[in-house]
Design a protein around this motif. Structure first.
Motif, PDB file in Angstrom:
ATOM      1  N   LYS A 197       0.830  -1.205   0.000  1.00 26.92           N
ATOM      2  CA  LYS A 197       0.000   0.000   0.000  1.00 26.92           C
ATOM      3  C   LYS A 197       0.862   1.252   0.000  1.00 26.92           C
ATOM      4  CE  LYS A 197      -4.164  -1.791   2.293  1.00 26.92           C
ATOM      5  NZ  LYS A 197      -5.014  -1.689   3.511  1.00 26.92           N
ATOM      6  N   GLN A 198       1.950   1.226   0.804  1.00 28.53           N
ATOM      7  CA  GLN A 198       2.835   2.375   0.884  1.00 28.53           C
ATOM      8  C   GLN A 198       3.549   2.606  -0.438  1.00 28.53           C
ATOM      9  OE1 GLN A 198       2.888   4.355   3.467  1.00 28.53           O
ATOM     10  NE2 GLN A 198       4.418   5.756   2.632  1.00 28.53           N
ATOM     11  N   SER A 201       1.106   4.100  -2.850  1.00 24.72           N
ATOM     12  CA  SER A 201       0.850   5.497  -2.505  1.00 24.72           C
ATOM     13  C   SER A 201       1.993   6.396  -2.956  1.00 24.72           C
ATOM     14  CB  SER A 201       0.660   5.609  -0.992  1.00 24.72           C
ATOM     15  OG  SER A 201       0.522   6.952  -0.592  1.00 24.72           O
ATOM     16  N   LYS A 204       1.887   6.846  -6.703  1.00 26.11           N
ATOM     17  CA  LYS A 204       0.807   7.752  -7.087  1.00 26.11           C
ATOM     18  C   LYS A 204       1.218   9.203  -6.885  1.00 26.11           C
ATOM     19  CE  LYS A 204      -4.125   8.568  -6.328  1.00 26.11           C
ATOM     20  NZ  LYS A 204      -5.334   8.156  -5.560  1.00 26.11           N
ATOM     21  N   LYS A 205       1.925   9.470  -5.785  1.00 30.88           N
ATOM     22  CA  LYS A 205       2.388  10.833  -5.516  1.00 30.88           C
ATOM     23  C   LYS A 205       3.348  11.307  -6.594  1.00 30.88           C
ATOM     24  CE  LYS A 205       1.933  10.651  -0.473  1.00 30.88           C
ATOM     25  NZ  LYS A 205       2.675  10.590   0.810  1.00 30.88           N
TER      26      LYS A 205
END
Length: 213
Positions: A197-198, A201, A204-205
């Motif tokens: 998940k990290q 994320s 995506k950033k």
């Protein structure tokens, strides 16, 4: 000049520190009016399970503290080492721990120095502050080592510190005269899930970072 062990060092070894935790367990559960097992110095391999269970509670407290400093873990450890953050005092100054420490000190005075009951009570009151500080040092070293291992594992796997309690459940693995071995006891499946998940994320950033125009 006498460089031998101090009076308090003679009174307490690993067995006696563990006895404090065991006695506190019985007091807390309302079982101190009966028989409390005696932990003998030469029989640490027969350590009651309740000792480790009581010590494990300290790790749970520390993990929660660590989560509150998720963005600045290094500041958390710095403040702990200088005493600005002190979960250990909250733990050992609880009534059951203070009573347990006093009981074990009195028993050791009777055994080690042959002091009678009424005198042992008065003598214990005199040295209790020093014994309490020694207990604080003992517990702090165990807790810091355990929590630093958790922090290293979190950083290695790029997992936010505020997720620490979701993954780790530190516990005592073994107790010996030389010290206490702890296990970070991670939930590897949960760790892998959070790591993915990290990573997603972070990607995506980067993908939507305005700096890329």
């Amino acid at each position: 000049m006498n460089n031998g062990p101090s009076r308090t060092d003679k009174l307490f070894s690993m067995a006696e520190y563990c006895q404090v935790f065991l006695t506190a367990h019985y007091i807390k559960n309302g079982e101190d009016d009966g028989f409390i097992p005696l932990i003998e110095r030469n029989k640490l391999d027969r350590m009651p399970k309740a000792v480790a269970e009581e010590m494990d509670l300290i790790f749970q407290m520390a993990i929660k503290q660590l989560e509150n400093w998720g963005d600045h873990p290094e500041e958390f450890f710095r403040k702990m080492e200088i005493g600005e953050i002190d979960p250990v005092s909250d733990f050992i100054d609880a009534p059951e721990m203070r009573n347990a420490l006093g009981n074990v000190v009195m028993r050791r005075l009777r055994i080690e120095e042959g002091i009678r009951d009424e005198e042992a009570f008065d003598e214990a009151k005199k040295i209790l502050p020093e014994m309490r500080d020694n207990l604080h040092t003992f517990v702090s070293e165990i807790m810091l080592n355990a929590i630093k291992n958790v922090a290293k594992d979190l950083m290695k796997n790029e997992i936010p510190f505020d997720k620490a309690s979701e993954i780790f459940n530190p516990r005592v693995k073994a107790i010996a005269h030389e010290g206490i071995i702890t296990d970070a006891n991670p939930n590897r499946a949960k760790m892998d899930e959070l790591r993915k998940k990290q990573k997603a994320s972070n990607e995506k950033k980067v993908r939507y970072d305005p700096a890329w125009g």
